[in-house]
Design a protein around this motif. Structure first.
Motif, short mmCIF file in Angstrom:
data_model
loop_
_atom_site.label_atom_id
_atom_site.label_comp_id
_atom_site.label_asym_id
_atom_site.label_seq_id
_atom_site.Cartn_x
_atom_site.Cartn_y
_atom_site.Cartn_z
N TYR A 139 0.86 -1.20 0.00
CA TYR A 139 0.00 0.00 0.00
C TYR A 139 0.89 1.25 0.00
O TYR A 139 1.06 1.90 1.03
CB TYR A 139 -0.93 0.00 1.23
CG TYR A 139 -1.77 -1.25 1.32
CD1 TYR A 139 -2.87 -1.44 0.47
CD2 TYR A 139 -1.45 -2.27 2.21
CE1 TYR A 139 -3.63 -2.59 0.53
CE2 TYR A 139 -2.21 -3.45 2.27
CZ TYR A 139 -3.29 -3.59 1.43
OH TYR A 139 -4.04 -4.74 1.49
N PRO A 140 1.48 1.59 -1.16
CA PRO A 140 2.44 2.69 -1.20
C PRO A 140 1.85 4.05 -0.84
O PRO A 140 2.59 4.97 -0.50
CB PRO A 140 2.95 2.68 -2.64
CG PRO A 140 2.23 1.61 -3.37
CD PRO A 140 1.34 0.87 -2.43
N PHE A 141 0.54 4.16 -0.90
CA PHE A 141 -0.11 5.44 -0.54
C PHE A 141 -0.25 5.60 0.97
O PHE A 141 -0.62 6.68 1.45
CB PHE A 141 -1.50 5.51 -1.20
CG PHE A 141 -2.38 4.35 -0.84
CD1 PHE A 141 -3.16 4.38 0.31
CD2 PHE A 141 -2.41 3.22 -1.65
CE1 PHE A 141 -3.97 3.30 0.64
CE2 PHE A 141 -3.23 2.13 -1.32
CZ PHE A 141 -3.99 2.17 -0.16
N ALA A 142 0.03 4.54 1.72
CA ALA A 142 -0.14 4.63 3.18
C ALA A 142 0.90 5.57 3.78
O ALA A 142 1.99 5.73 3.24
CB ALA A 142 0.02 3.24 3.81
N GLN A 143 0.52 6.19 4.87
CA GLN A 143 1.49 6.99 5.63
C GLN A 143 1.75 6.25 6.95
O GLN A 143 0.81 5.99 7.70
CB GLN A 143 0.94 8.38 5.91
CG GLN A 143 0.76 9.21 4.65
CD GLN A 143 0.22 10.58 4.98
OE1 GLN A 143 0.83 11.35 5.72
NE2 GLN A 143 -0.94 10.90 4.44
N VAL A 144 3.00 5.91 7.16
CA VAL A 144 3.38 5.14 8.35
C VAL A 144 4.38 5.96 9.14
O VAL A 144 5.33 6.50 8.56
CB VAL A 144 4.02 3.79 7.95
CG1 VAL A 144 4.32 2.96 9.19
CG2 VAL A 144 3.12 3.02 6.99
N LYS A 145 4.17 6.06 10.43
CA LYS A 145 5.14 6.80 11.26
C LYS A 145 5.63 5.90 12.38
O LYS A 145 4.83 5.37 13.16
CB LYS A 145 4.48 8.06 11.83
CG LYS A 145 5.46 8.94 12.54
CD LYS A 145 5.11 10.41 12.39
CE LYS A 145 6.31 11.25 12.79
NZ LYS A 145 6.10 12.66 12.59
N LEU A 146 6.94 5.72 12.44
CA LEU A 146 7.57 4.94 13.52
C LEU A 146 7.93 5.88 14.66
O LEU A 146 8.58 6.89 14.43
CB LEU A 146 8.83 4.23 13.02
CG LEU A 146 8.73 3.34 11.78
CD1 LEU A 146 10.05 2.58 11.59
CD2 LEU A 146 7.57 2.36 11.88
N MET A 147 7.53 5.54 15.87
CA MET A 147 7.81 6.39 17.03
C MET A 147 8.40 5.56 18.15
O MET A 147 7.69 4.76 18.77
CB MET A 147 6.52 7.06 17.51
CG MET A 147 5.76 7.81 16.43
SD MET A 147 4.21 8.48 17.06
CE MET A 147 3.18 8.40 15.59
N ASN A 148 9.69 5.74 18.38
CA ASN A 148 10.35 5.06 19.50
C ASN A 148 10.15 5.91 20.75
O ASN A 148 10.87 6.88 20.97
CB ASN A 148 11.85 4.88 19.20
CG ASN A 148 12.57 4.13 20.31
OD1 ASN A 148 12.00 3.89 21.38
ND2 ASN A 148 13.80 3.75 20.06
N VAL A 149 9.16 5.54 21.55
CA VAL A 149 8.79 6.40 22.68
C VAL A 149 9.76 6.30 23.85
O VAL A 149 9.59 6.95 24.87
CB VAL A 149 7.33 6.15 23.13
CG1 VAL A 149 6.35 6.57 22.04
CG2 VAL A 149 7.09 4.70 23.54
N ARG A 150 10.80 5.49 23.67
CA ARG A 150 11.91 5.52 24.64
C ARG A 150 12.77 6.76 24.40
O ARG A 150 13.43 7.25 25.31
CB ARG A 150 12.76 4.26 24.45
CG ARG A 150 13.83 4.07 25.48
CD ARG A 150 14.53 2.74 25.26
NE ARG A 150 15.37 2.46 26.39
CZ ARG A 150 16.63 2.89 26.50
NH1 ARG A 150 17.17 3.60 25.55
NH2 ARG A 150 17.33 2.59 27.58
N GLU A 151 12.77 7.23 23.15
CA GLU A 151 13.70 8.30 22.77
C GLU A 151 13.01 9.60 22.37
O GLU A 151 13.65 10.64 22.30
CB GLU A 151 14.57 7.82 21.60
CG GLU A 151 15.53 6.76 22.07
CD GLU A 151 16.36 6.16 20.98
OE1 GLU A 151 16.21 6.56 19.81
OE2 GLU A 151 17.15 5.27 21.31
#
Ligand SMILES: Cc1cc2nc3c(=O)[nH]c(=O)nc-3n(C[C@H](O)[C@H](O)[C@H](O)COP(=O)(O)O)c2cc1C
Length: 165
Positions: free
Chosen positions: A29-41
């Motif tokens: 799904y190339p139209f998807a927006q994905v955000k990775l959030m390392n909540v340790r940092e």
């Protein structure tokens, strides 16, 4: 479609798993927006989180539970409304008997208290995988890359089914 990946990683394995999940979502799904959030940092991006239809949580297994940092994030999340969003969970651990199931169940219980809709990540063609969530065991997380990618793709597919009219 927006998908948040909220996770904790100290030595990088859970982060690597999160990246494979992102790859799996975007490959299909190339139209998807994905955000990775390392909540340790870093603080979670609350605007992106609010706009996300799905939130995937990831943690290293610590003493057969989620890590204290992710637990802390949940405990501080009173004002973060996740009601009605799709949720799924993944963990990385040292041992297959080190508590992957109990850690995932703990994360899923927290999602339930947040009013989320819970999804295992199970796909139509792979009913034996991801019965409660996705896991990576040991130092070589890349061995599990394909499974994490498939897990991400399945979460995105279900997100579309539920939320795209
Ligand atoms: C404090 C601590 C407790 C841990 N407890 C467990 C455990 O109970 N079971 C297990 O299989 N692995 C355990 N591990 C290993 C981590 O879950 C594993 O190395 C994980 O992949 C690390 O993820 P990260 O690289 O994203 O930080 C523990 C590691 C630490 C630092």
């Amino acid at each position: 479609m927006k998908i948040s990946v909220i996770y904790v990683s100290q030595t990088g394995r859970t982060e690597e798993a999160a990246e494979y999940i992102q790859d799996g979502i975007l490959a299909r799904y190339p139209f998807a927006q994905v955000k990775l959030m390392n909540v340790r940092e870093e603080e979670a991006d609350l605007d992106f989180l609010a706009q996300s239809e799905a939130v995937i949580f990831g943690s290293p297994v610590y003493f057969s539970s989620m890590s204290w940092e992710l637990k802390k994030w949940f405990d501080h999340s009173f004002r973060i409304d996740l009601k009605g969003k799709l949720g799924a969970a993944f963990v990385t651990a040292q041992s297959p008997t080190g508590g992957v199931d109990t850690a995932i169940m703990e994360i899923l219980r927290h999602m339930l208290v947040k009013g989320m809709l819970i999804f295992s990540g199970m796909g139509e063609s792979a009913a034996h995988k991801f019965q409660i969530g996705a896991i990576g065991i040991g130092k070589e997380v890349e061995k599990f890359a394909g499974q994490f990618e498939e897990f991400g793709e399945n979460v995105a597919q279900t997100t579309i089914k539920l939320f795209e009219k």
